[in-house]
Design an enzyme around this catalytic site. Structure first.
Site, short mmCIF file in Angstrom:
data_model
loop_
_atom_site.label_atom_id
_atom_site.label_comp_id
_atom_site.label_asym_id
_atom_site.label_seq_id
_atom_site.Cartn_x
_atom_site.Cartn_y
_atom_site.Cartn_z
N VAL A 169 1.88 -16.77 7.25
CA VAL A 169 1.01 -17.44 8.21
C VAL A 169 0.73 -18.86 7.74
CG1 VAL A 169 -1.28 -17.43 9.27
CG2 VAL A 169 -0.03 -15.27 8.96
N CYS A 224 13.48 2.25 -20.60
CA CYS A 224 14.42 1.12 -20.71
C CYS A 224 14.13 0.03 -19.69
CB CYS A 224 15.85 1.61 -20.60
SG CYS A 224 16.51 1.73 -18.92
N GLU A 261 3.43 -9.80 6.93
CA GLU A 261 3.39 -9.82 5.46
C GLU A 261 4.34 -10.91 4.96
OE1 GLU A 261 3.14 -9.78 1.75
OE2 GLU A 261 1.78 -8.39 2.76
N THR A 266 -2.05 -7.74 -4.92
CA THR A 266 -3.05 -7.04 -5.73
C THR A 266 -2.80 -5.54 -5.77
OG1 THR A 266 -4.72 -8.72 -5.28
CG2 THR A 266 -5.52 -6.55 -5.91
N ALA A 282 -5.11 1.58 -10.98
CA ALA A 282 -4.74 2.84 -10.31
C ALA A 282 -5.83 3.90 -10.46
CB ALA A 282 -3.40 3.36 -10.86
N ILE A 283 -7.08 3.44 -10.46
CA ILE A 283 -8.22 4.34 -10.65
C ILE A 283 -8.90 4.63 -9.33
CG2 ILE A 283 -10.45 4.62 -11.80
CD1 ILE A 283 -8.01 4.54 -13.67
N ILE A 342 -11.64 -8.01 -1.37
CA ILE A 342 -11.41 -6.61 -1.70
C ILE A 342 -10.86 -6.50 -3.12
CG2 ILE A 342 -10.37 -4.44 -0.93
CD1 ILE A 342 -12.29 -5.70 1.10
N HIS A 368 -12.36 5.34 -8.40
CA HIS A 368 -13.67 5.24 -9.04
C HIS A 368 -14.67 6.20 -8.39
CE1 HIS A 368 -12.75 1.78 -11.56
NE2 HIS A 368 -12.08 1.27 -10.53
#
Length: 478
Positions: free
Chosen positions: A172, A436, A31, A40, A46-47, A335, A49
């Site tokens: 990478v 805050c 990573e 992403t 945050a659904i 994706i 589907h």
């Protein structure tokens, strides 16, 4: 020499790592950021589907429905927040009804359960704050909401517990085919693997094109959002969609699993793969379009805005499978939505490809569950008092807005793949996500990080790299 190297620590890479860790395999995730869930996967709707939008027979449709069906059990096993709330797609006139009927028909063809077209009175009975102009709506009871950070981190932690290695701050730079697999050249040296999984998000085309002559192209599609305070969190109880367009599902209004209200996103194709800035025009569009479906939105309660990038493939389809001209190179590209919903199924698909490719055997000691960070507020009064007596850090409130304790922050730092930055703590505990927006708790959280990591305060970053908050001072005085 690894059996498998996965490039990317978002939900697709982490889900693939977790499913792969069921087998006797030497695997590693590379990573380029300082933590999982930095692309992403951290900035989306945050659904979960239901699966009525994708074309019947497409990979998106199949994996969406399968991922939806897997989500509840996965959330229980890995202890991350998920709620099955249902969703409504709002139709504002009789002229739009063919589009609503088309969605219903696609959903039925995709195997979505419980779909129903509601009339105006039924919609307003379910959601009083829907616009008075509502004509009808498509109701999908199987839709839900999830914590994307919680899910991504849970998948990665469980993979780590089961033996997958994670290398952060590792970008990478080049990939070369060899007789035995691949050489992966990074800013931190060279790695070797028999197989490679390309789960690099908006950079998946760059990674794919290093090894294949059959090029793919990923367009970063920016989506801007506004997040409202918890005082607005009950304005709607389900996810409210507009009828989708070629650019996606439009601007939605939804509660979050943590009690806030979220509106967005826009959909603007850009060239910059790091272009997560917000714009005045984009946020104005979010507010305007959200108000077309939901009335009386309390926009004075906005506590922050943000933008995320979707990895849009030119063919508008997930690309999952071995590249035709690069044996052992497995794409997990393009994706975009419904990628978050689909990721449990995506991980299973990638792991199955690798199982067959490498002849992997299942482990006898695979650990299928993981426990998240303890929230003292969920305990009974007596239990909480006993916890604080044994571990006083759970009685020390660090983040007033979200009531996060020092004990929770310590857990976030000390657990597998522990937090190393302010954002790492925030994604794991919500310290800094309240009204805050970390104005009060940042210095205290930094003190805990510095103490636990045995570094100076000036070495603590917001999100890795050069994002230091304390600069221009003598380190010896900190």
């Amino acid at each position: 020499m690894y059996d498998v190297i996965i490039i990317g620590g978002g939900v697709s890479g982490a889900a693939s790592a977790r499913e792969l860790s069921r087998y006797k395999v030497r695997a590693c995730v590379l990573e380029k950021e300082e933590d999982v869930c930095c692309g992403t996967s951290k900035a989306n709707s945050a659904i979960v589907h239901a699966g009525y939008d994708a074309a019947p027979g497409s990979l998106k449709a199949k994996l969406n429905v399968r991922g939806n069906e897997m989500m509840e059990q996965l959330s229980e096993d890995l202890d991350f927040p998920f709620q099955k709330t249902g969703s409504l797609v709002i139709c504002l006139s009789g002229e739009e009804m063919p589009g609503l009927q088309e969605l219903y028909d696609k959903g039925v063809a995709n195997g979505v359960k419980g779909l129903k077209i509601l009339d105006r009175e039924e919609v307003l009975g379910m959601e009083p704050n829907i616009t008075d102009d509502v004509y009808a709506a498509l109701y999908a009871p199987s839709a839900g909401i999830v914590c994307p950070f919680g899910m991504n981190i849970a998948l990665a932690e469980n993979a780590c517990t089961n033996g997958v290695e994670f290398r952060f701050n590792t970008e990478v730079l080049d990939i070369r085919k060899t007789e035995n697999g691949y050489e992966i050249h990074t800013n931190r040296g060279m790695f070797q693997a028999k197989c490679v999984v390309n789960a690099a998000g908006v950079y998946a085309d760059k990674i794919h094109n290093m090894v294949s002559k059959k090029k793919i192209h990923i367009t970063p599609r920016r989506g801007e959002y506004c997040l409202l305070d918890k005082s607005a969190g009950t304005h709607v109880s389900r996810t409210i969609f507009s009828l989708p367009t070629k650019y996606g599902k439009g601007v939605l209004v939804t509660p979050t699993v943590h009690g806030n209200l979220l509106i967005g996103p826009t959909a603007v194709d850009i060239e910059n793969k790091e272009g997560t800035n917000t714009t005045r025009e984009g946020l104005d569009e979010v507010i305007s379009k959200a108000g077309q479906n939901v009335k009386n939105l309390p926009m004075r309660q906005v506590i922050t805005s943000f933008a995320g990038l979707r990895a849009h493939d030119d063919g508008s389809e997930f690309i999952i499978g071995e590249a035709d001209d690069a044996e052992g190179f497995i794409d997990c590209a393009g994706i975009e939505s419904p990628g978050l919903t689909s990721c449990p199924a995506i991980g299973g698909m990638v792991a199955e490809i690798l199982r067959e490719k490498l002849g992997l055997e299942e482990k006898e000691n695979f650990i299928s569950t993981r426990k998240g960070i303890l929230n003292p507020n969920t305990l009974a009064k007596e239990e909480r008092a006993e916890l604080i007596r044994k571990e006083p850090a759970y009685g020390n409130i660090i983040c007033r807005c979200e009531m996060i304790t020092e004990g929770e922050i310590l857990d976030a730092i000390r657990r597998p793949l522990g937090a190393r930055s302010l954002d790492g703590v925030k994604r794991r505990t919500r310290a800094g996500m309240g009204r805050c927006q970390s104005g009060f708790c940042s210095p205290r959280t930094m003190e805990i990080l510095a103490r636990e990591l045995h570094v100076n305060m000036s070495d603590i970053t917001k999100s890795g790299g050069n994002s230091r908050l304390v600069v221009g001072v003598n380190k010896d005085t900190l």
